[in-house]
Structures are given as structure tokens and as C-alpha cells.
Design a protein around this motif. Structure first.
Motif, PDB file in Angstrom:
ATOM      1  N   ALA A 103       0.805  -1.229   0.000  1.00 53.05           N
ATOM      2  CA  ALA A 103       0.000   0.000   0.000  1.00 53.05           C
ATOM      3  C   ALA A 103       0.837   1.278   0.000  1.00 53.05           C
ATOM      4  O   ALA A 103       0.378   2.306  -0.488  1.00 53.05           O
ATOM      5  N   LEU A 104       2.042   1.230   0.517  1.00 52.23           N
ATOM      6  CA  LEU A 104       2.837   2.452   0.663  1.00 52.23           C
ATOM      7  C   LEU A 104       4.019   2.520  -0.303  1.00 52.23           C
ATOM      8  O   LEU A 104       4.898   3.371  -0.139  1.00 52.23           O
ATOM      9  N   LEU A 122      18.123   8.529  17.823  1.00 56.20           N
ATOM     10  CA  LEU A 122      18.463   7.632  16.711  1.00 56.20           C
ATOM     11  C   LEU A 122      17.388   6.585  16.451  1.00 56.20           C
ATOM     12  O   LEU A 122      17.461   5.846  15.467  1.00 56.20           O
ATOM     13  N   MET A 123      16.385   6.540  17.300  1.00 57.24           N
ATOM     14  CA  MET A 123      15.282   5.606  17.091  1.00 57.24           C
ATOM     15  C   MET A 123      14.634   5.811  15.724  1.00 57.24           C
ATOM     16  O   MET A 123      14.180   4.857  15.087  1.00 57.24           O
ATOM     17  N   ILE A 124      14.630   7.033  15.245  1.00 52.61           N
ATOM     18  CA  ILE A 124      14.036   7.306  13.930  1.00 52.61           C
ATOM     19  C   ILE A 124      14.746   6.490  12.851  1.00 52.61           C
ATOM     20  O   ILE A 124      14.101   5.846  12.022  1.00 52.61           O
ATOM     21  N   ASP A 125      16.077   6.487  12.882  1.00 52.52           N
ATOM     22  CA  ASP A 125      16.833   5.764  11.854  1.00 52.52           C
ATOM     23  C   ASP A 125      16.964   4.275  12.131  1.00 52.52           C
ATOM     24  O   ASP A 125      17.087   3.490  11.187  1.00 52.52           O
ATOM     25  N   LEU A 131      11.166   0.002   9.327  1.00 50.34           N
ATOM     26  CA  LEU A 131       9.757  -0.395   9.211  1.00 50.34           C
ATOM     27  C   LEU A 131       9.175   0.082   7.887  1.00 50.34           C
ATOM     28  O   LEU A 131       8.529  -0.685   7.160  1.00 50.34           O
ATOM     29  N   PHE A 132       9.423   1.330   7.529  1.00 50.06           N
ATOM     30  CA  PHE A 132       8.838   1.858   6.303  1.00 50.06           C
ATOM     31  C   PHE A 132       9.624   1.447   5.063  1.00 50.06           C
ATOM     32  O   PHE A 132       9.088   1.465   3.957  1.00 50.06           O
ATOM     33  N   SER A 133      10.862   1.008   5.255  1.00 46.47           N
ATOM     34  CA  SER A 133      11.593   0.395   4.139  1.00 46.47           C
ATOM     35  C   SER A 133      10.943  -0.930   3.759  1.00 46.47           C
ATOM     36  O   SER A 133      10.885  -1.280   2.585  1.00 46.47           O
ATOM     37  N   THR A 139      11.144   6.971   2.548  1.00 45.17           N
ATOM     38  CA  THR A 139      11.338   7.729   3.776  1.00 45.17           C
ATOM     39  C   THR A 139      12.146   8.979   3.442  1.00 45.17           C
ATOM     40  O   THR A 139      13.159   8.915   2.751  1.00 45.17           O
ATOM     41  N   LEU A 140      11.662  10.101   3.906  1.00 47.44           N
ATOM     42  CA  LEU A 140      12.279  11.386   3.590  1.00 47.44           C
ATOM     43  C   LEU A 140      13.578  11.544   4.372  1.00 47.44           C
ATOM     44  O   LEU A 140      13.753  10.944   5.433  1.00 47.44           O
TER      45      LEU A 140
END
Length: 193
Positions: A103-104, A122-125, A131-133, A139-140
Motif C-alpha cells: 500500500a505504501l 536515533l530511534m528514527i533511523d 519499518l517503512f523500508s 522515507t524522507l
């Protein structure tokens, strides 16, 4: 694209009001100031009782199914979550476990998180980006991480954070502009390059 972009944010905050939702709304407003779009905020804390116990998507009530559909149809996605135990909330992951895995694909996703201190930035990376990979989303480049001290109540107050949020959106705009172009224009540009 003649219609406004579908700009959707998902906040993993469990309470209302929520710093994660406040950060999501700030990012939504920054994007909406730059491009015509229809905004929608999904607050997972409000859906929590309806998500509990569901193992299959077919077990979800209509309200949750509707919000999943909105996320799956997003042209641009903003995700924010509080940091729990060094990662996103379990509810956040549970919600995204119900999304169709395709879907994404190619959907631009702006990643953001809130935490009690800088030590989880660093949790974002290390957590959100992988997860979004998996979803093959785009991912921006810049994530936005905020701590409790960056807020006055539930409004962003720290100038450095406000500037980072602005820069994250500014860096996202070229990719967002590609979405707005008709597919034939994008193909012509690729051929010309």
C-alpha cells in the motif's frame, strides 16, 4: 494532479492531548502551507480499544478499517510516535501490521518521534526507517525528534526544533512536487535527463 494531495499523519501517542499528535499537526501544517492538500490525522490512542484483540484485518471494526484505508490512500504520510523502550509503541506497530504490504510503495513518509530525552533520537533511523523500508515507502531524508523540553504544554516552543521541522519539510518538497506532476510529465523529465 489536479486534486489536492491526500496528506495523512499517524500519531502513535496513547493519550489526548499528545506531544506526538502535536508534532504531527505541526508537520501537517508546514506541508499544507507549501502544497495544496487535504489533511487527516489518525490518533492511535483513540483507536486503541478497537484494535485490542484483533489478529486479522477482517476482525477490525469499521472505524479502524476506514482509518487504515485513509493511510493506504495517502499521497504523503507523516508518522509520529512516542519512544517506549527505545522503539515505537506496540500500538503503532500493531496498526501498521494491518496495512497491505504494497500500500505504501513509493509513498513519501516523513518520520518523527517524541521522547523524554535526546538519548533516543536515533530511534528514527534504527526503528522507524526500517519499518517503512519494508513497505517500500520513500522515507524522507530528515527525521524530526522532539523531547519534552521542546514543548510548552502541547505546542512546539524550541526554535531549533521548529527550524529542523521546517528544514525537513523543505527537503521533502522536491519529492512531493514529483507526486503532483502528471505521470506523463514525470516520464518526459526522466527521458530528457
Amino acid at each position: 494532479m489536479t486534486r489536492p494531495l491526500r496528506l495523512v499523519a499517524v500519531s502513535g501517542g496513547l493519550q489526548r492531548p499528545s506531544k506526538s499528535a502535536a508534532l504531527a499537526e505541526h508537520l501537517l501544517d508546514l506541508i499544507a502551507d507549501a502544497v495544496p492538500c487535504e489533511q487527516h490525522l489518525v490518533e492511535l490512542g483513540q483507536l486503541a480499544p478497537q484494535l485490542a484483540g484483533a489478529v486479522w484485518r477482517s476482525q477490525l471494526p469499521h472505524t479502524v478499517e476506514r482509518e487504515l484505508g485513509v493511510v493506504e490512500q495517502a499521497d504523503i504520510l507523516v508518522v509520529t510516535t512516542p519512544v517506549y523502550r527505545g522503539s515505537y509503541t506496540g500500538l503503532f506497530k500493531h496498526f501498521f501490521d494491518f496495512l497491505h504490504q504494497d500500500a505504501l510503495i513509493d509513498t513519501p513518509v516523513l518520520l518523527a518521534a517524541t521522547g523524554g530525552s535526546e538519548r533516543h533520537a536515533l530511534m528514527i533511523d534504527h526503528q522507524l526507517r526500517p519499518l517503512f523500508s519494508f513497505f517500500q515507502a520513500r522515507t524522507l531524508p530528515l527525521g524530526v525528534y522532539a523531547t519534552d523540553k521542546d514543548f510548552a504544554g502541547y505546542r512546539l516552543q524550541d526554535e531549533a526544533l521548529i527550524e529542523r521541522a521546517r528544514l525537513a519539510v523543505e527537503r521533502a518538497l522536491p519529492l512531493i512536487e514529483l507526486i503532483r506532476q502528471p505521470r506523463s510529465a514525470v516520464t518526459e523529465e526522466a527521458v530528457a535527463a
